[in-house]
Scaffold this motif. Structure first.
Motif, PDB file in Angstrom:
ATOM      1  N   GLY A  39       0.803  -1.213   0.000  1.00  0.00           N
ATOM      2  CA  GLY A  39       0.000   0.000   0.000  1.00  0.00           C
ATOM      3  C   GLY A  39       0.838   1.266   0.000  1.00  0.00           C
ATOM      4  O   GLY A  39       0.361   2.324   0.373  1.00  0.00           O
ATOM      5  N   GLY A  40       2.067   1.177  -0.400  1.00  0.00           N
ATOM      6  CA  GLY A  40       2.950   2.348  -0.441  1.00  0.00           C
ATOM      7  C   GLY A  40       4.354   1.857  -0.708  1.00  0.00           C
ATOM      8  O   GLY A  40       4.604   0.655  -0.689  1.00  0.00           O
ATOM      9  N   ASP A 174      -3.098   8.688  -3.879  1.00  0.00           N
ATOM     10  CA  ASP A 174      -2.659   7.371  -3.413  1.00  0.00           C
ATOM     11  C   ASP A 174      -3.310   6.999  -2.083  1.00  0.00           C
ATOM     12  O   ASP A 174      -3.701   5.858  -1.862  1.00  0.00           O
ATOM     13  N   LYS A 175      -3.416   7.971  -1.175  1.00  0.00           N
ATOM     14  CA  LYS A 175      -3.989   7.670   0.139  1.00  0.00           C
ATOM     15  C   LYS A 175      -5.494   7.440   0.052  1.00  0.00           C
ATOM     16  O   LYS A 175      -6.034   6.581   0.744  1.00  0.00           O
ATOM     17  N   LEU A 182      -8.178   0.451  -3.272  1.00  0.00           N
ATOM     18  CA  LEU A 182      -7.894   0.392  -4.711  1.00  0.00           C
ATOM     19  C   LEU A 182      -6.440   0.083  -5.051  1.00  0.00           C
ATOM     20  O   LEU A 182      -6.082   0.057  -6.217  1.00  0.00           O
ATOM     21  N   GLY A 183      -5.613  -0.112  -4.042  1.00  0.00           N
ATOM     22  CA  GLY A 183      -4.225  -0.465  -4.322  1.00  0.00           C
ATOM     23  C   GLY A 183      -3.357   0.734  -4.670  1.00  0.00           C
ATOM     24  O   GLY A 183      -3.811   1.876  -4.653  1.00  0.00           O
TER      25      GLY A 183
ATOM     26  N   GLN B 212      -0.096  -5.318   3.646  1.00  0.00           N
ATOM     27  CA  GLN B 212      -1.270  -4.702   4.247  1.00  0.00           C
ATOM     28  C   GLN B 212      -2.527  -5.553   4.145  1.00  0.00           C
ATOM     29  O   GLN B 212      -3.460  -5.371   4.902  1.00  0.00           O
ATOM     30  N   ASN B 213      -2.542  -6.470   3.183  1.00  0.00           N
ATOM     31  CA  ASN B 213      -3.708  -7.328   2.994  1.00  0.00           C
ATOM     32  C   ASN B 213      -5.017  -6.576   2.841  1.00  0.00           C
ATOM     33  O   ASN B 213      -6.023  -6.909   3.457  1.00  0.00           O
TER      34      ASN B 213
END
Ligand SMILES: Nc1ncnc2c1ncn2[C@@H]1O[C@H](COP(=O)(O)OP(=O)(O)OP(=O)(O)O)[C@@H](O)[C@H]1O
Ligand SMILES: [Mg+2]
Lengths: 353, 224
Positions: A39-40, A174-175, A182-183, B212-213
Motif C-alpha cells: 500500500g505504499g 494514493d492515500k 484500490l491499491g 497490508q492485505n
C-alpha cells in the motif's frame, strides 16, 4: 551531443538517451510492482529492485537507441530529491560508468527534470511546439506539488511560487485509493473510475480554495474521504465507488487549475505548463486546457510518458551543464531534499487566504 | 589475468588490484557511511600504485554480502557501472566467503566467518576444506549464535574481528580476514567461471516491511 540519463529516485528504474534538441532516442522505464501489497513504497524494496534492474535497463536503452557507450557525450543522473538508498544505486552506476568510460557525469534535481519534461520530443509522436520562456508550471507528483516560475533551463532559473503545506496531490490520490481499497498507485485507478462518476454526489471538503494564496493543502480532503469511508464503509457498489472518486478528483483538479491560472496572472506570463505524475490525469488536462484558453494563456502539456518518472527528462535537464563542460565526478552526493529554494513551509497549517 | 575487486559490505571499504591470485595493490578506508564518496579515489590510488591503466583490466570482482544493505549496493552498483563502461565481466562472490579465502593456508578447516550484523545479530557462514561452503550465510542472535556454531562445527577456526568479543573458542585474526575484504574477493574471483558469479546480493534478512492485505475493490478485481 548525446546524453545518457539515469533515474532511480523513487519506484521507477529509468535509462534514456536524449540528444541536445530534446529528441528522445530511447526511454526505458521499469516500474516496480513489489510495493503493491504494501500500500505504499517500501524504501528497502525500492533500492533492491533498482539494483536488480539498473544494469539491464541501461543496456536496453543503449540497444533501443542503437548507440554504443562510445557515442555518449555525458551522463546525467538524478541525485535529489528522493529516497537516499534508491538514489544511491543510480548515482553509483553512473559514477562507475563515468569513471570507466572517462565521460563527465552531472547530478540532476528530479524536480527540474519534471519541469523540463515538456521540451522532450519523441520519434513516434507528432512534433510538439515547446513552450516559450518564461512560463509558470504546476508540478504535481507523488512527492511534490508546487507552482514554479521557469526562466531558463537551470536550477537558478527556477523559482518556487507556492507549494503544498502538507500532502502532495499524487499522495492524496494514493492515500484516498488506499482508503477505498484500490491499491497503489492510486492516481490512474481513480482517474479511470472518476470518468463515469458524478462529481457532485459526495459532499467532501474543498482543498484550500482560498483565493489569493499559491499554496496548497490536500490533507483536509484526504481526511474528508477517510471520514466518509468510516461513516459509510467502503463503497459496496461500483457506482458509489465511481462517485467518490469523481467527487474527490473534481475538487483536487479544481484547486490545481485555479492556482495555476492565478500564478500565471501574478507572474504576467503567457504560457503555463503542467508536469509530474498527476499531469497524466485526464480531467486535469482537460480542465487546465479550458481554463487556460479562457484566461488567454497557452497551455503546454508533456506527453503522458514524460509526466511520470522517466530518465529522458533527467537527461535533458543535465544537458545544459554538460554542454558547458561541467562535471560532478568529484562531488556527486544524494539528498532527500530538492535544491530548489522553497517559499512554503511544510506543516505551517491553514492560513487565511 | 588482471582483476579489480571491490568490497563494501562492512564499515571498511576496500579495493584491490590482483594478477591472478597475487595481490598487486590494496587501498582501504574506514570513514563512516562514505563508501560512495571514497571508492573512486581508492581506485585511482591502486591503479597509480600498480602503474596499470584501467583498460588493462580483464574482469571485475565484487563482494555480494551479507552486510550493510546500502553499503553492499554502493559497491555493487559501482562495479556494475565500471564493468559496463569497460565492457568487461563482473563477478560476484560472498563476503563471508572472502574472509575464509583471505586466510593463509596454514589456518585449518572448517573456518567459520563472523560479521557484526547490528540489531543484536551476527552474520555467519562455515566453510569446509578448500573453501567449500557448509550451508548458506545466516543471521544468528548475537547472544546464542556462537554456541550453536561451535556445536555444529566442532574444531572450527573462527574468523572476524568480533570473534574474541563473542567468546569464540579459537580465533584467527588478520587484516584481510577480520572484515570482508577485496583481497579475499580477488582470491575467489580469479578462478571463478563467470557463469558461477553470485548475481544477487546476499541480503539474508528481508526488508522488514509487512503486507497490508487490503481487499481489492470489486471493480479493480474485475479489471485485474
Ligand atoms: N492519471 C493520474 N491521475 C492522478 N494522479 C496520477 C495519475 N497517474 C499518476 N498519478 C500519480 O502520480 C504520482 C506518481 O508521479 P511521479 O512518478 O511523477 O511521482 P513520484 O516520482 O512518485 O514523486 P516525485 O516526483 O515527487 O518524487 C502518484 O502519486 C500517482 O498516483
Ligand atoms: Mg517523480
Amino acid at each position: 551531443m548525446l546524453v545518457l540519463g539515469l533515474e532511480t529516485s523513487c519506484d521507477e528504474t529509468g535509462a534514456a538517451i536524449v540528444d541536445d534538441t530534446g529528441r528522445v532516442l530511447a526511454d526505458v522505464v521499469q516500474s516496480q510492482v513489489v510495493h503493491t501489497e504494501f500500500g505504499g513504497i517500501v524504501p528497502e524494496l525500492a533500492s533492491r529492485d533498482h539494483l536488480k534492474n539498473g544494469g539491464p535497463v541501461l543496456h536496453q536503452a543503449l540497444a533501443l537507441a542503437n548507440v554504443s557507450l562510445a557515442d555518449i557525450d555525458g551522463i546525467a543522473v538524478t541525485c535529489r530529491p528522493g529516497l537516499s538508498g534508491a538514489l544511491l544505486v543510480g548515482v553509483q552506476l553512473a559514477r562507475g560508468l563515468a569513471w570507466a568510460s572517462e565521460k563527465p557525469v552531472v547530478g540532476v534535481d528530479h524536480l527540474v527534470g519534471h519541469l523540463l519534461a515538456v521540451f522532450l520530443s519523441y520519434p513516434d509522436l507528432a512534433p510538439a511546439d515547446p513552450p516559450k520562456l518564461p512560463f509558470v508550471a504546476l508540478l504535481a507528483s507523488g512527492g511534490h506539488t508546487a507552482l514554479y516560475r521557469v526562466d531558463g533551463f537551470e536550477l537558478s532559473a527556477v523559482r518556487e511560487l507556492g507549494a503544498t503545506r502538507d500532502d502532495a496531490a499524487g499522495e492524496a490520490f494514493d492515500k484516498v485509493a488506499k482508503a477505498l481499497g484500490l491499491g497503489y498507485p492510486g492516481g490512474p485507478v481513480i482517474d479511470r473510475l472518476a470518468k463515469e462518476g458524478n462529481p457532485d454526489a459526495i459532499p467532501l471538503a474543498r482543498p484550500m480554495s482560498g483565493k489569493h494564496t499559491l499554496e496548497f493543502s490536500f490533507s483536509g480532503i484526504k481526511t474528508s474521504v477517510a471520514r466518509w469511508v468510516e461513516a459509510h464503509g467502503r463503497p459496496g457498489d461500483d457506482q458509489t465507488l465511481r462517485d467518490v472518486c469523481a467527487s474527490f478528483q473534481r475538487r483536487v483538479v479544481d484547486t490545481l487549475v485555479k492556482k495555476l491560472v492565478l500564478a500565471a496572472r501574478q507572474e504576467r506570463v503567457e504560457t503555463v505548463v503542467i508536469a509530474g505524475g498527476v499531469a497524466a490525469n485526464r480531467e486535469l488536462r482537460e480542465r487546465a486546457h479550458a481554463a487556460a484558453t479562457k484566461a488567454g494563456l497557452r497551455l503546454v502539456v508533456p506527453p503522458f510518458r514524460a509526466c511520470t518518472d522517466n530518465a529522458a527528462m533527467i537527461a535533458f535537464a543535465g544537458l545544459t551543464r554538460l554542454r558547458r563542460g561541467e562535471d560532478d565526478s568529484d562531488a556527486l552526493s544524494v539528498s532527500p531534499k530538492t535544491a530548489l529554494a522553497t517559499v512554503t513551509r511544510k506543516g505551517s497549517g491553514r492560513r487565511a487566504g | 589475468m588482471r582483476l579489480l575487486c571491490i568490497e563494501t559490505s562492512s564499515r571498511r571499504g576496500s579495493v584491490v588490484l590482483a594478477e591472478g591470485t597475487r595481490l598487486v595493490a590494496r587501498a582501504t578506508h574506514s570513514e563512516l557511511n562514505a563508501h560512495a564518496e571514497r571508492l573512486r579515489a581508492l581506485l585511482d590510488q591502486v591503479l597509480a600504485e600498480a602503474g596499470w591503466s584501467k583498460h588493462q583490466l580483464d574482469r571485475l570482482g565484487v563482494g555480494m554480502g551479507p552486510g550493510s544493505f546500502t553499503g553492499l549496493r554502493v559497491g555493487i552498483a559501482f562495479a556494475q557501472g565500471i564493468a559496463l563502461g569497460l565492457d568487461r565481466p563482473w563477478i560476484g562472490a560472498g563476503s563471508l566467503e572472502a574472509m575464509a579465502a583471505a586466510c593463509p593456508a596454514e589456518v585449518g578447516w572448517p573456518r567459520v566467518a563472523l560479521l557484526d550484523a547490528r540489531r543484536d545479530e551476527i552474520f555467519a557462514q562455515a566453510f569446509a576444506g578448500a573453501g567449500r561452503p557448509e550451508g548458506i550465510a545466516e543471521a544468528l542472535p548475537r547472544a546464542s549464535g556462537l554456541a550453536s556454531l561451535a556445536e555444529r562445527y566442532p574444531g572450527a577456526v573462527f574468523l572476524g574481528e568480533i570473534g574474541p568479543a563473542l567468546g569464540a573458542p579459537s580465533v584467527f585474526r588478520s587484516e584481510t580476514s577480520d572484515l570482508p575484504d577485496a583481497a579475499g574477493i580477488a582470491v575467489l574471483v580469479a578462478g571463478r567461471d563467470p557463469a558461477d558469479s553470485v548475481r544477487e546480493p546476499l541480503y539474508v534478512r528481508d526488508s522488514g516491511a509487512t503486507p497490508q492485505n487490503l481487499p481489492p475493490s470489486p471493480i479493480v478485481r474485475r479489471a485485474g
